[in-house]
Design a protein around this motif. Structure first.
Motif, PDB file in Angstrom:
ATOM      1  N   TYR A 204      66.705  47.357 -18.454  1.00 34.81           N
ATOM      2  CA  TYR A 204      66.380  47.604 -17.048  1.00 34.81           C
ATOM      3  C   TYR A 204      66.507  49.065 -16.649  1.00 34.81           C
ATOM      4  N   ARG A 205      67.568  49.728 -17.119  1.00 33.88           N
ATOM      5  CA  ARG A 205      67.758  51.112 -16.652  1.00 33.88           C
ATOM      6  C   ARG A 205      66.652  52.033 -17.189  1.00 33.88           C
ATOM      7  N   GLN A 206      66.191  51.767 -18.420  1.00 31.05           N
ATOM      8  CA  GLN A 206      65.087  52.582 -18.943  1.00 31.05           C
ATOM      9  C   GLN A 206      63.770  52.199 -18.279  1.00 31.05           C
ATOM     10  N   HIS A 207      63.669  50.923 -17.938  1.00 32.11           N
ATOM     11  CA  HIS A 207      62.473  50.459 -17.227  1.00 32.11           C
ATOM     12  C   HIS A 207      62.358  51.198 -15.885  1.00 32.11           C
ATOM     13  N   LEU A 208      63.481  51.368 -15.196  1.00 38.95           N
ATOM     14  CA  LEU A 208      63.466  52.064 -13.908  1.00 38.95           C
ATOM     15  C   LEU A 208      63.076  53.529 -14.082  1.00 38.95           C
ATOM     16  N   ALA A 209      63.481  54.136 -15.194  1.00 42.48           N
ATOM     17  CA  ALA A 209      63.085  55.518 -15.467  1.00 42.48           C
ATOM     18  C   ALA A 209      61.580  55.580 -15.754  1.00 42.48           C
ATOM     19  N   LEU A 210      61.098  54.573 -16.465  1.00 40.81           N
ATOM     20  CA  LEU A 210      59.662  54.539 -16.777  1.00 40.81           C
ATOM     21  C   LEU A 210      58.831  54.375 -15.495  1.00 40.81           C
ATOM     22  N   VAL A 211      59.341  53.576 -14.570  1.00 45.52           N
ATOM     23  CA  VAL A 211      58.672  53.406 -13.273  1.00 45.52           C
ATOM     24  C   VAL A 211      58.544  54.747 -12.575  1.00 45.52           C
ATOM     25  N   THR A 212      59.667  55.472 -12.486  1.00 43.14           N
ATOM     26  CA  THR A 212      59.635  56.715 -11.724  1.00 43.14           C
ATOM     27  C   THR A 212      58.878  57.800 -12.476  1.00 43.14           C
ATOM     28  N   GLY A 213      58.755  57.635 -13.802  1.00 43.58           N
ATOM     29  CA  GLY A 213      57.920  58.552 -14.568  1.00 43.58           C
ATOM     30  C   GLY A 213      56.440  58.279 -14.367  1.00 43.58           C
ATOM     31  N   GLY A 214      56.137  57.113 -13.810  1.00 39.13           N
ATOM     32  CA  GLY A 214      54.753  56.820 -13.422  1.00 39.13           C
ATOM     33  C   GLY A 214      53.885  56.203 -14.507  1.00 39.13           C
ATOM     34  N   ARG A 215      54.409  56.064 -15.729  1.00 38.52           N
ATOM     35  CA  ARG A 215      53.549  55.581 -16.814  1.00 38.52           C
ATOM     36  C   ARG A 215      53.597  54.054 -16.896  1.00 38.52           C
ATOM     37  N   ARG A 216      53.166  53.428 -15.815  1.00 41.95           N
ATOM     38  CA  ARG A 216      53.238  51.973 -15.698  1.00 41.95           C
ATOM     39  C   ARG A 216      52.266  51.545 -14.615  1.00 41.95           C
ATOM     40  N   HIS A 217      51.677  50.394 -14.797  1.00 42.18           N
ATOM     41  CA  HIS A 217      50.883  49.767 -13.739  1.00 42.18           C
ATOM     42  C   HIS A 217      51.385  48.336 -13.627  1.00 42.18           C
ATOM     43  N   VAL A 218      52.056  48.055 -12.517  1.00 43.23           N
ATOM     44  CA  VAL A 218      52.654  46.739 -12.327  1.00 43.23           C
ATOM     45  C   VAL A 218      51.726  45.869 -11.496  1.00 43.23           C
ATOM     46  N   MET A 219      51.687  44.583 -11.808  1.00 42.93           N
ATOM     47  CA  MET A 219      50.996  43.624 -10.953  1.00 42.93           C
ATOM     48  C   MET A 219      52.041  42.651 -10.439  1.00 42.93           C
ATOM     49  N   MET A 220      52.421  42.830  -9.179  1.00 46.64           N
ATOM     50  CA  MET A 220      53.482  42.024  -8.571  1.00 46.64           C
ATOM     51  C   MET A 220      52.906  40.816  -7.845  1.00 46.64           C
ATOM     52  N   GLY A 221      53.770  39.897  -7.491  1.00 50.22           N
ATOM     53  CA  GLY A 221      53.403  38.813  -6.601  1.00 50.22           C
ATOM     54  C   GLY A 221      53.531  39.263  -5.154  1.00 50.22           C
ATOM     55  N   ALA A 222      53.091  38.429  -4.226  1.00 52.23           N
ATOM     56  CA  ALA A 222      53.223  38.755  -2.807  1.00 52.23           C
ATOM     57  C   ALA A 222      53.343  37.451  -2.026  1.00 52.23           C
ATOM     58  N   SER A 223      54.423  37.301  -1.282  1.00 50.74           N
ATOM     59  CA  SER A 223      54.527  36.143  -0.384  1.00 50.74           C
ATOM     60  C   SER A 223      53.695  36.377   0.860  1.00 50.74           C
ATOM     61  N   GLN A 224      53.598  37.651   1.252  1.00 55.96           N
ATOM     62  CA  GLN A 224      52.691  38.075   2.323  1.00 55.96           C
ATOM     63  C   GLN A 224      52.084  39.419   1.925  1.00 55.96           C
ATOM     64  N   ILE A 225      50.840  39.634   2.322  1.00 52.58           N
ATOM     65  CA  ILE A 225      50.219  40.959   2.138  1.00 52.58           C
ATOM     66  C   ILE A 225      49.298  41.196   3.336  1.00 52.58           C
ATOM     67  N   ASP A 226      49.226  42.447   3.792  1.00 52.42           N
ATOM     68  CA  ASP A 226      48.374  42.704   4.956  1.00 52.42           C
ATOM     69  C   ASP A 226      47.192  43.606   4.595  1.00 52.42           C
ATOM     70  N   ARG A 227      46.409  43.961   5.574  1.00 52.99           N
ATOM     71  CA  ARG A 227      45.133  44.641   5.303  1.00 52.99           C
ATOM     72  C   ARG A 227      45.313  46.021   4.677  1.00 52.99           C
ATOM     73  N   TYR A 228      46.474  46.650   4.865  1.00 53.59           N
ATOM     74  CA  TYR A 228      46.690  47.959   4.248  1.00 53.59           C
ATOM     75  C   TYR A 228      47.498  47.870   2.950  1.00 53.59           C
ATOM     76  N   GLY A 229      47.743  46.624   2.512  1.00 51.57           N
ATOM     77  CA  GLY A 229      48.427  46.448   1.232  1.00 51.57           C
ATOM     78  C   GLY A 229      49.942  46.447   1.326  1.00 51.57           C
ATOM     79  N   ASN A 230      50.484  46.335   2.538  1.00 47.30           N
ATOM     80  CA  ASN A 230      51.923  46.137   2.643  1.00 47.30           C
ATOM     81  C   ASN A 230      52.246  44.751   2.110  1.00 47.30           C
TER      82      ASN A 230
END
Lengths: 238, 268
Positions: free
Chosen positions: A69-95
């Motif tokens: 997990y800790r290296q995963h968080l570094a990889l996230v902030t390094g930007g070399r990742r594209h995540v596809m998350m779930g959403a219980s709600q999403i609005d027109r601007y992608g919140n």
């Protein structure tokens, strides 16, 4: 061979990682996971995949790296990742909201919590997967902004929401004000069906294309290699 | 050298109501459940718990021991939504500081490094800022001038963690795939109590795993509790996986009924 709706969803998710290069695909949910592995086996061979725990694996599951997990968080902030998350709600601007429904102080329904949505959306491309497109999910205003949408991001330098995939179609934010646009319909779905199931006005191009057909090789991979038990049909029924 | 071994009850007897407790593990993985169980047998209450939340949070919430929680999520992993935590939140039973997973990690790093805060590129634009009005931002003093969230240090009065092996002096070894953040919890705390599957002689560590599996260093560990099955029903790979039947029973049984058996260590 006729593709099922679930298989169009797999293709639509896989396309999120086309030309992504040597980055980590982080899919959440079964159909995005099949999509990421399909992309790796076909048009995005350089992708990194995880086993959902602490390992980086190839499409066959062979371990090629360690990502706790800790290296995963570094990889996230390094930007070399594209995540596809779930959403219980999403609005027109992608919140996006996965925290709670109702007032945060005293929620009507407590959900997971913000998880990594705030850090994801400010650091690496974040797409969303919604297996049941409805007005309960596609809302006018989310109850808690977890994943940051375009109107809240204030032009943050690494903020990008490439696409939202649902069981009805593919959506993007390629409009002047970055409001959600219907990018493609899965075959068998009508524009009316989508607008009816969406709780805000969608931007509609003059001609809406259909989500592309899987190739024979892709269908074979999905059916025989990636999901031979057909679990995808439990996430999206035909 | 100091022998730090003690029982779970001795460890929690050093804790007090009103403390801020960090609990290691992640979701329903390698949670120090033996220590949580011992804590629940005491009258200690009014706790602020700092956790990547799992059943530790659910149980303390169900038992009414929480004054406040700092967490980015609470989940049982194979059961995505923690039922006891949900019920407590929906009844407004405690205060919540809801921050992002990365903000949480940097809060622990700040505490471990004796810093008041660390800047992160997370939280801005999200409602994490709205629901935590005390969070401040900081502007880069360099040419980029970017604004960041200044995550305050998550300093802990005590940490509770569970690992696979430990020696009597407080060195701890994990043998599973992920260290989670257990070493950080210990470094961020004034006292740390480590339960383990087995207490081993220091020389035995080398037979169990490579040097990089030695996660916890004794100078940040106060007490060592030998607790075989001490993470049950959460996972403690490779010693055991999650006990899904026991977890399901926990999630579907009214807490007082479950607690009546569970707090004695009769888990199923």
């Amino acid at each position: 061979m006729t593709a099922t709706r679930a298989e169009y969803c797999v293709i639509a998710c896989a396309e999120a990682w086309r030309d992504a290069g040597e980055i980590l695909a982080s899919p959440m949910g079964l159909i995005p996971s099949v999509g990421a592995r399909l992309a790796r086996l076909t048009f995005a061979p350089d992708l990194l995949l995880t086993d959902g725990e602490a390992m980086i694996v190839d499409a066959e599951g062979t371990v090629e790296g360690w990502l706790p997990y800790r290296q995963h968080l570094a990889l996230v902030t390094g930007g070399r990742r594209h995540v596809m998350m779930g959403a219980s709600q999403i609005d027109r601007y992608g919140n996006q909201n996965i925290s709670c429904i109702g007032d945060w102080e005293r929620p009507r329904r407590q959900l997971l919590g913000v998880r990594g949505a705030p850090v994801n959306t400010l650091n690496n491309p974040t797409s969303y997967w919604v297996p049941k497109h409805s007005r309960r999910v596609f809302v006018e205003k989310v109850d808690m902004v977890c994943g940051v949408g375009y109107d809240h991001a204030a032009g943050a330098r690494h903020h990008r929401i490439p696409r939202v995939v649902s069981d009805l179609g593919v959506f993007d934010f390629a409009t002047p004000d970055h409001s959600m646009r219907l990018a493609s319909l899965h075959p068998g779905v009508s524009v009316e069906q989508v607008t009816e199931a969406t709780g805000f006005p969608l931007s509609l191009p003059s001609e809406v294309p259909y989500t592309r057909e899987p190739t024979a090789q892709e269908l074979k991979l999905i059916r025989e290699v990636l999901d031979p038990a057909g679990a995808r049909a439990r996430e999206v029924a035909v | 050298m100091t022998d730090k071994t003690m029982t779970a009850d001795e460890a929690v007897s050093r804790l007090q109501s009103g403390m801020t407790l960090g609990i290691g593990g992640w979701g329903s993985r390698r949670k120090p459940m033996e220590l949580v169980r011992a804590l629940l047998r005491t009258g200690i209450t009014d706790l602020t718990v700092v956790s990547y939340g799992g059943p530790d949070v659910g149980m303390l919430a169900a038992a009414g021991r929480l004054r406040a929680l700092v967490a980015p999520f609470v989940t049982l992993d194979s059961i995505p939504l923690e039922p006891h935590y949900r019920a407590a939140r929906e009844s407004g039973a405690f205060a919540l500081t809801e921050i992002d997973e990365a903000m949480f990690m940097w809060g622990l790093h700040a505490a471990a490094n004796r810093l008041p805060f660390l800047p992160v590129r997370a939280g801005l634009g999200s409602d994490v800022m709205r629901v935590n009005p005390g969070l401040r931002t900081v502007t880069s003093p360099y040419d980029d001038g970017e604004t960041f969230v200044a995550v305050p240090a998550l300093r802990l009065d005590a940490a509770l963690v569970h690992v696979n092996r430990a020696d009597r002096q407080g060195n701890g070894q994990y043998l599973g795939p992920d260290p989670y953040f257990d070493d950080l919890f210990c470094e961020a705390a004034d006292a740390a109590y480590v339960s383990c599957e087995r207490v081993v002689g220091t020389a035995e560590f080398a037979k169990e795993g490579p040097p990089q599996s030695l996660l916890l260093k004794r100078h940040v560990v106060t007490g060592v509790v030998e607790a075989p099955g001490g993470a049950h029903f959460t996972s403690c790979a490779p010693d055991y996986g999650r006990d899904e039947d026991a977890q399901r029973a926990y999630a579907t049984t009214p807490w007082p009924e479950f607690a009546a058996k569970y707090l004695d260590g009769r888990t199923t």
